[in-house]
Design a protein around this motif. Structure first.
Motif, short mmCIF file in Angstrom:
data_model
loop_
_atom_site.label_atom_id
_atom_site.label_comp_id
_atom_site.label_asym_id
_atom_site.label_seq_id
_atom_site.Cartn_x
_atom_site.Cartn_y
_atom_site.Cartn_z
N LEU A 1 0.82 -1.21 0.00
CA LEU A 1 0.00 0.00 0.00
C LEU A 1 0.85 1.26 0.00
CD1 LEU A 1 -2.80 -1.03 2.55
CD2 LEU A 1 -2.95 -0.93 0.06
N LEU A 2 1.93 1.25 0.78
CA LEU A 2 2.76 2.45 0.89
C LEU A 2 3.70 2.63 -0.30
CD1 LEU A 2 3.65 2.26 4.68
CD2 LEU A 2 1.95 3.71 3.58
N SER A 3 3.93 1.55 -1.05
CA SER A 3 4.82 1.67 -2.21
C SER A 3 4.22 2.56 -3.30
CB SER A 3 5.13 0.29 -2.78
OG SER A 3 3.95 -0.34 -3.24
N HIS A 4 2.92 2.76 -3.27
CA HIS A 4 2.25 3.61 -4.26
C HIS A 4 2.12 5.05 -3.79
CE1 HIS A 4 1.28 0.05 -6.61
NE2 HIS A 4 0.77 -0.52 -5.53
N THR A 5 2.68 5.35 -2.64
CA THR A 5 2.62 6.72 -2.11
C THR A 5 3.98 7.40 -2.28
OG1 THR A 5 3.25 6.02 0.13
CG2 THR A 5 0.91 5.98 -0.42
N ASP A 6 4.05 8.65 -1.84
CA ASP A 6 5.29 9.42 -1.94
C ASP A 6 6.12 9.36 -0.67
OD1 ASP A 6 4.57 10.21 -4.49
OD2 ASP A 6 3.51 12.00 -3.80
N LEU A 7 5.81 8.44 0.22
CA LEU A 7 6.58 8.32 1.46
C LEU A 7 7.99 7.86 1.17
CD1 LEU A 7 4.06 6.69 3.96
CD2 LEU A 7 4.86 9.06 3.92
N ARG A 8 8.92 8.36 1.98
CA ARG A 8 10.31 7.95 1.84
C ARG A 8 10.47 6.49 2.25
NH1 ARG A 8 10.50 12.39 4.96
NH2 ARG A 8 11.38 11.23 6.71
N GLY A 9 11.53 5.86 1.76
CA GLY A 9 11.77 4.45 2.09
C GLY A 9 11.95 4.22 3.57
N SER A 10 12.58 5.17 4.27
CA SER A 10 12.77 5.01 5.71
C SER A 10 11.44 5.04 6.46
CB SER A 10 13.69 6.12 6.25
OG SER A 10 13.16 7.40 5.95
N LEU A 11 10.50 5.89 6.02
CA LEU A 11 9.19 5.93 6.66
C LEU A 11 8.39 4.66 6.38
CD1 LEU A 11 8.01 9.63 6.16
CD2 LEU A 11 8.87 8.53 8.23
N VAL A 12 8.54 4.12 5.18
CA VAL A 12 7.87 2.86 4.86
C VAL A 12 8.38 1.76 5.79
CG1 VAL A 12 7.55 1.09 3.09
CG2 VAL A 12 7.43 3.51 2.46
N ASN A 13 9.69 1.70 6.00
CA ASN A 13 10.24 0.71 6.93
C ASN A 13 9.74 0.92 8.34
OD1 ASN A 13 11.70 -0.43 4.86
ND2 ASN A 13 13.59 0.67 5.33
N LEU A 14 9.60 2.18 8.75
CA LEU A 14 9.12 2.47 10.10
C LEU A 14 7.68 1.99 10.27
CD1 LEU A 14 9.37 3.80 12.86
CD2 LEU A 14 8.75 5.97 11.80
N VAL A 15 6.83 2.29 9.29
CA VAL A 15 5.42 1.86 9.40
C VAL A 15 5.33 0.34 9.43
CG1 VAL A 15 3.20 1.87 8.22
CG2 VAL A 15 4.56 3.96 8.31
N GLU A 16 6.09 -0.35 8.56
CA GLU A 16 6.07 -1.81 8.55
C GLU A 16 6.50 -2.37 9.90
OE1 GLU A 16 8.46 -3.28 5.41
OE2 GLU A 16 7.48 -2.08 3.87
N THR A 17 7.55 -1.80 10.47
CA THR A 17 8.04 -2.30 11.76
C THR A 17 7.02 -2.07 12.86
OG1 THR A 17 10.31 -1.84 11.06
CG2 THR A 17 9.94 -2.17 13.41
N LEU A 18 6.42 -0.89 12.90
CA LEU A 18 5.43 -0.60 13.94
C LEU A 18 4.20 -1.50 13.82
CD1 LEU A 18 5.59 3.30 14.12
CD2 LEU A 18 6.61 1.63 15.67
#
Length: 302
Positions: free
Chosen positions: A49-66
């Motif tokens: 879901l987040l790969s289609h957004t403009d979020l940075r890769g570090s934020l994507v990793n943070l959301v996945e971890t949380l």
């Protein structure tokens, strides 16, 4: 005998209790296995879901971890409630709150790196793929986790840096912008026309292929050197290390070629030697005359 009987009775009671809670243990184990798959699936779904957004890769990793941590915490709390029915999630959280001080002291470094990792992931200036320098470590960011950051050195070594180290010390993000300024120094002889030399150097650098033509080339007479007048040359090129090497190589060769074609010397270091006493120059067959000139007695050949 009474002590042995008491021990046997207690062991029998423990065995009976263990057999009684075996169903609860089995259900809790199955719940933990299900939690593993649910957390894994949830992380994959969050990544898609987040790969289609403009979020940075570090934020994507943070959301996945949380997401994964949250699911695991809930699964463990529910499993403990099943095994120990008298213990509710509220009681578990209360116990964890009372022991948080002791745990905080025991795992200070772990929590410090965890919080630093969260803050680093929230930064806009540092992205996965950026080249950074921090104290005595440098490299391209390959991964930012909640515990450490992985840097790939230019010589291909992997450097694992604790997040607290990057958070406490100044970090130079070399590739934060697409372009950055580079500089080099060159010296010309004292008898060279400085205005003409400046124009030759400027034109040579401006014509280089890897130099950005939308930014000005700066050439300044910097200082009086031991054997030369030194110029400081600044130009803009790509921010990646390979871009810096390519542009510097091209600029240095272009300056050398242009000064050679213009007949302007890039001098070697000159040294002037001053002797307080006069020295004589001896020629073959004139050793005696030279010593007589300096007042030294002639020597005999033996």
């Amino acid at each position: 005998m009474d002590i042995v009987a008491i021990l046997v009775r207690r062991i029998r009671d423990m065995g009976t209790e263990f057999v009684r809670i075996l169903p609860q243990l089995g259900i809790a184990l199955l719940l933990l296995v299900a939690t593993f798959f649910v957390a894994k699936s949830a992380r994959r779904i969050a990544e898609r879901l987040l790969s289609h957004t403009d979020l940075r890769g570090s934020l994507v990793n943070l959301v996945e971890t949380l997401v994964g941590v949250t699911i695991w915490v809930l699964g463990i709390l529910i499993a403990m409630s099943i095994v120990l029915p008298g213990v509710t999630p509220a009681n578990i959280l209360a116990v964890l709150g009372l022991g948080s001080v002791a745990v905080g002291f025991a795992f200070k470094d772990i929590f410090e790196n965890f919080l630093a990792g969260v803050l680093i992931m929230l930064r806009k200036q540092m992205r996965i793929g950026d080249f950074i320098r921090c104290q005595d470590v440098e490299g391209r960011i390959e991964m930012i986790s909640l515990r450490d950051t992985h840097l790939r050195h230019l010589s291909n070594e992997l450097v694992v840096v604790p997040n607290a180290y990057l958070f406490k010390n100044p970090v130079e993000v070399v590739t934060q912008s697409q372009q950055r300024r580079h500089e080099v120094e060159v010296g010309v002889a004292y008898d060279v026309d400085l205005d003409a030399a400046r124009k030759v150097i400027h034109d040579a650098v401006a014509a280089a292929e890897h130099v950005q033509d939308d930014r000005p080339v700066e050439v300044y007479a910097k200082e009086f050197g031991d054997s030369s007048i030194n110029f400081l040359i600044r130009w803009w090129a790509g921010s990646k290390p390979v871009d810096a090497h390519l542009s510097r190589d091209e600029v240095v060769r272009a300056i050398k070629r242009a000064l050679d074609d213009a007949g302007m010397e890039i001098p070697f270091p000159y040294r002037t030697l001053t002797f307080k006493e006069s020295l004589s120059i001896m020629r073959p067959g004139q050793g005696g005359q030279a010593r007589a000139a300096t007042g030294e007695p002639p020597t005999k050949a033996g």
